[in-house]
Write a protein that holds these residues in place. Structure first.
Motif, mmCIF file in Angstrom:
data_model
loop_
_atom_site.group_PDB
_atom_site.id
_atom_site.type_symbol
_atom_site.label_atom_id
_atom_site.label_comp_id
_atom_site.label_asym_id
_atom_site.label_seq_id
_atom_site.Cartn_x
_atom_site.Cartn_y
_atom_site.Cartn_z
ATOM 1 N N VAL A 60 35.644 8.772 88.873
ATOM 2 C CA VAL A 60 34.977 10.004 88.203
ATOM 3 C C VAL A 60 35.894 11.184 88.029
ATOM 4 O O VAL A 60 36.986 11.034 88.826
ATOM 5 N N ALA A 61 35.901 11.714 87.003
ATOM 6 C CA ALA A 61 36.612 12.934 86.472
ATOM 7 C C ALA A 61 35.798 14.088 86.412
ATOM 8 O O ALA A 61 34.733 14.126 86.055
ATOM 9 N N LYS A 62 36.339 15.251 86.921
ATOM 10 C CA LYS A 62 35.638 16.386 86.925
ATOM 11 C C LYS A 62 36.676 17.616 86.618
ATOM 12 O O LYS A 62 37.687 17.641 86.943
ATOM 13 N N ARG A 63 36.046 18.239 85.698
ATOM 14 C CA ARG A 63 36.781 19.609 85.221
ATOM 15 C C ARG A 63 36.761 20.635 86.438
ATOM 16 O O ARG A 63 35.691 20.883 86.902
ATOM 17 N N LEU A 64 37.818 21.146 87.082
ATOM 18 C CA LEU A 64 37.699 22.123 88.120
ATOM 19 C C LEU A 64 38.045 23.474 87.798
ATOM 20 O O LEU A 64 37.575 24.212 88.402
ATOM 21 N N ASN A 65 38.578 23.713 86.598
ATOM 22 C CA ASN A 65 38.836 25.148 86.087
ATOM 23 C C ASN A 65 39.114 25.207 84.657
ATOM 24 O O ASN A 65 39.755 24.777 83.948
ATOM 25 N N GLU A 66 37.860 25.819 84.143
ATOM 26 C CA GLU A 66 37.761 25.800 82.642
ATOM 27 C C GLU A 66 38.808 26.559 81.953
ATOM 28 O O GLU A 66 38.964 26.460 80.695
ATOM 29 N N ASN A 67 39.542 27.602 82.621
ATOM 30 C CA ASN A 67 40.609 28.438 82.020
ATOM 31 C C ASN A 67 41.899 27.706 82.025
ATOM 32 O O ASN A 67 42.765 28.339 81.492
ATOM 33 N N PHE A 68 41.972 26.485 82.643
ATOM 34 C CA PHE A 68 43.253 26.008 82.716
ATOM 35 C C PHE A 68 43.672 24.786 81.444
ATOM 36 O O PHE A 68 44.373 24.013 81.735
ATOM 37 N N ALA A 69 42.685 24.852 80.471
ATOM 38 C CA ALA A 69 43.299 23.816 79.395
ATOM 39 C C ALA A 69 42.403 24.789 78.048
ATOM 40 O O ALA A 69 41.634 25.326 78.201
ATOM 41 N N VAL A 70 43.160 24.399 76.987
ATOM 42 C CA VAL A 70 42.994 24.855 75.785
ATOM 43 C C VAL A 70 42.418 23.671 74.869
ATOM 44 O O VAL A 70 43.541 22.946 74.606
ATOM 45 N N ARG A 71 41.494 23.519 74.287
ATOM 46 C CA ARG A 71 41.069 22.334 73.323
ATOM 47 C C ARG A 71 41.235 23.023 71.699
ATOM 48 O O ARG A 71 40.620 23.863 71.679
ATOM 49 N N ILE A 72 42.328 22.447 71.144
ATOM 50 C CA ILE A 72 42.375 23.078 69.607
ATOM 51 C C ILE A 72 41.875 22.165 68.774
ATOM 52 O O ILE A 72 41.976 20.971 68.911
ATOM 53 N N GLU A 73 40.997 22.683 67.963
ATOM 54 C CA GLU A 73 40.426 21.796 66.841
ATOM 55 C C GLU A 73 40.930 22.211 65.563
ATOM 56 O O GLU A 73 41.139 23.271 65.195
ATOM 57 N N HIS A 74 41.383 20.986 64.826
ATOM 58 C CA HIS A 74 42.218 21.183 63.712
ATOM 59 C C HIS A 74 42.081 20.059 62.839
ATOM 60 O O HIS A 74 41.738 19.194 63.139
ATOM 61 N N ALA A 75 42.437 20.146 61.730
ATOM 62 C CA ALA A 75 42.644 18.980 60.541
ATOM 63 C C ALA A 75 43.959 18.428 60.745
ATOM 64 O O ALA A 75 44.681 18.897 61.386
ATOM 65 N N THR A 102 41.804 30.063 60.231
ATOM 66 C CA THR A 102 40.763 31.045 60.067
ATOM 67 C C THR A 102 39.505 30.484 60.606
ATOM 68 O O THR A 102 38.368 31.064 60.525
ATOM 69 N N ALA A 103 39.526 29.355 61.029
ATOM 70 C CA ALA A 103 38.261 28.645 61.390
ATOM 71 C C ALA A 103 37.613 29.471 62.521
ATOM 72 O O ALA A 103 38.358 29.828 63.681
ATOM 73 N N THR A 104 36.168 29.162 62.728
ATOM 74 C CA THR A 104 35.674 29.897 63.715
ATOM 75 C C THR A 104 34.768 28.922 64.624
ATOM 76 O O THR A 104 33.863 29.377 65.641
ATOM 77 N N SER A 105 34.745 27.509 64.175
ATOM 78 C CA SER A 105 33.791 26.837 64.606
ATOM 79 C C SER A 105 34.167 25.518 64.220
ATOM 80 O O SER A 105 35.054 25.331 63.201
ATOM 81 N N THR A 106 33.919 24.190 64.853
ATOM 82 C CA THR A 106 34.114 22.881 64.343
ATOM 83 C C THR A 106 33.906 22.866 62.647
ATOM 84 O O THR A 106 34.561 22.275 62.100
ATOM 85 N N ALA A 107 32.635 23.236 62.556
ATOM 86 C CA ALA A 107 32.095 23.023 61.284
ATOM 87 C C ALA A 107 32.961 23.519 60.107
ATOM 88 O O ALA A 107 32.706 23.428 58.795
ATOM 89 N N THR A 108 33.449 24.781 60.513
ATOM 90 C CA THR A 108 34.484 25.664 59.542
ATOM 91 C C THR A 108 35.782 25.098 59.338
ATOM 92 O O THR A 108 36.602 25.915 58.689
ATOM 93 N N VAL A 109 36.407 24.174 60.426
ATOM 94 C CA VAL A 109 37.627 23.629 60.261
ATOM 95 C C VAL A 109 38.060 22.810 58.759
ATOM 96 O O VAL A 109 37.298 21.823 58.492
ATOM 97 N N ALA A 110 38.754 23.309 58.154
ATOM 98 C CA ALA A 110 38.607 22.597 56.888
ATOM 99 C C ALA A 110 40.198 22.094 56.457
ATOM 100 O O ALA A 110 41.014 22.144 57.428
ATOM 101 N N ALA A 111 40.037 21.154 55.334
ATOM 102 C CA ALA A 111 41.609 20.456 54.919
ATOM 103 C C ALA A 111 42.696 21.374 55.143
ATOM 104 O O ALA A 111 42.336 22.556 54.486
ATOM 105 N N GLY A 112 43.775 21.201 55.361
ATOM 106 C CA GLY A 112 44.910 22.299 55.410
ATOM 107 C C GLY A 112 45.245 22.726 56.692
ATOM 108 O O GLY A 112 46.040 23.338 57.066
ATOM 109 N N MET A 113 43.996 22.764 57.480
ATOM 110 C CA MET A 113 44.180 23.663 58.763
ATOM 111 C C MET A 113 44.750 22.876 59.806
ATOM 112 O O MET A 113 43.960 22.513 60.989
ATOM 113 N N ILE A 114 45.896 22.541 59.694
ATOM 114 C CA ILE A 114 46.583 21.545 60.789
ATOM 115 C C ILE A 114 47.116 22.171 61.984
ATOM 116 O O ILE A 114 47.487 23.640 61.840
ATOM 117 N N LEU A 115 47.638 21.417 62.886
ATOM 118 C CA LEU A 115 48.202 21.957 64.082
ATOM 119 C C LEU A 115 49.571 22.453 63.775
ATOM 120 O O LEU A 115 50.330 21.601 63.294
#
Length: 325
Positions: free
Chosen positions: A307-322, A141-154
């Motif tokens: 050099v590395a460069k992102r080419l399409n922002e929609n082609f990856a998902v970063r999952i933030e979790h505990a 149920t996190a909505t930001s990095t700061a709200t990711v809490a213990a137990g919110m695992i992948l």
């Protein structure tokens, strides 16, 4: 004496002690972040900038034609993304006295250390770029990095949600892997989305009933490399070692928030200057002229462009979790 010179002070005498050869294995990361990009070399003496170009998809032509009436033509549109490869490098300087007195296979060890350093450098540079994408999914149920809490695992459900996002964004599975040891050439692989995870994330993920370990593959020989650990849904996972990215103390209660990146084909590109991708440079004793009049110093080093460069922002998902403690 130059401040960075390695002498017998740094590499101590082993003559009076039993030295077990070969030397102990070094701990180093897995260097997996550079393996999945679109490789676009920049020809030497052409420019300082490489341009990645994408043509915008054409909208479906759903309006019926009128007999004898010429329809309006469709105009093409492009997106250009530029990147500038920069130089990186380092060297080790040792004395002739160290070389003549140590029992260690010094040049072999230095070459290995420099190779690890080069791989680590490019991996960290690439990681910083590809894990900074704008498509983010927060666990539970996190909505930001700061709200990711213990137990919110992948979990498997989180991974399936990310796959759905990629498919909705028309991101295609990756079908090639980069071979940095071959000058950043590519080799075909079985199509899949790629997930880059930390060891702590793997600890949680392998408990998921839908997770399939590499040893359970119908064809274990099809693994992407030694660091692939398994798959779930349409994602194959590789370990990033100590180079896995996270937000240290960034979550609720100052917990570490781990980043799991799940990506498709064409998410990012890699560029190196042709002929200048990587050079190993050795300056033996006696090569420095009057700046080293007694032939006391020698160096080994590497230099490369990257050099590395992102080419399409929609082609990856970063999952933030505990992760589990």
């Amino acid at each position: 004496m130059a401040s960075g010179t390695t002498t017998t002070t740094q590499v101590t005498d082993a003559i009076n002690n039993m030295l077990s050869l070969p030397l102990l294995e070094r701990a180093y990361p897995h260097f997996v972040h550079t393996l999945w990009g679109y490789v676009r070399p920049l020809s030497k003496n052409q420019s300082t900038t490489v341009k990645f170009r994408r043509y915008t998809s054409l909208a479906a032509a759903t309006t019926a034609l009128t007999e004898g009436v010429k329809p309006t033509s469709t105009q093409l549109a492009i997106t250009d993304i530029t990147a500038v490869p920069l130089q990186y490098g380092a060297y080790v300087e040792v004395t002739d006295y160290l070389d003549m007195t140590t029992l260690d296979p010094l040049k072999v060890e230095i070459a290995g250390l420099l190779g690890d350093q080069m791989g680590d450098t490019f991996d960290i540079l690439c990681r910083a770029v590809i894990t900074a994408g704008s498509t983010v999914q927060y666990a539970s149920t996190a909505t930001s990095t700061a709200t990711v809490a213990a137990g919110m695992i992948l979990t498997g459900d989180e991974i399936k949600e990310a796959v759905r996002t990629l498919q909705t964004n028309n991101a295609k599975p990756i079908t090639e892997i980069v071979n940095p040891s071959d000058g950043f050439n590519t080799s075909p692989i079985q199509a899949a989305y790629i997930g880059i995870i930390s060891e702590d994330t793997y600890f949680d993920l392998k408990k998921d009933p839908d997770f399939v370990r590499v040893s359970e593959y119908a064809d274990p020989g099809s693994r992407l490399g030694v660091y692939e650990v398994g798959s779930l849904d349409e994602v194959r996972f590789v370990l990033a070692g100590s180079n896995a990215n996270l937000s240290a103390a960034g979550g609720s209660g100052s917990i570490d928030v781990h980043y799991t990146l799940i990506m498709g084909r064409g998410y990012y590109g890699i560029t190196q200057i042709t002929g200048e991708a990587v050079k190993v440079i050795t300056k033996p004793l006696g090569s420095a002229g009057t700046s080293d009049p007694l032939d006391q110093l020698q160096t080994m080093g590497w230099k490369g462009t990257f050099v590395a460069k992102r080419l399409n922002e929609n082609f990856a998902v970063r999952i933030e979790h505990a992760v589990s403690s």
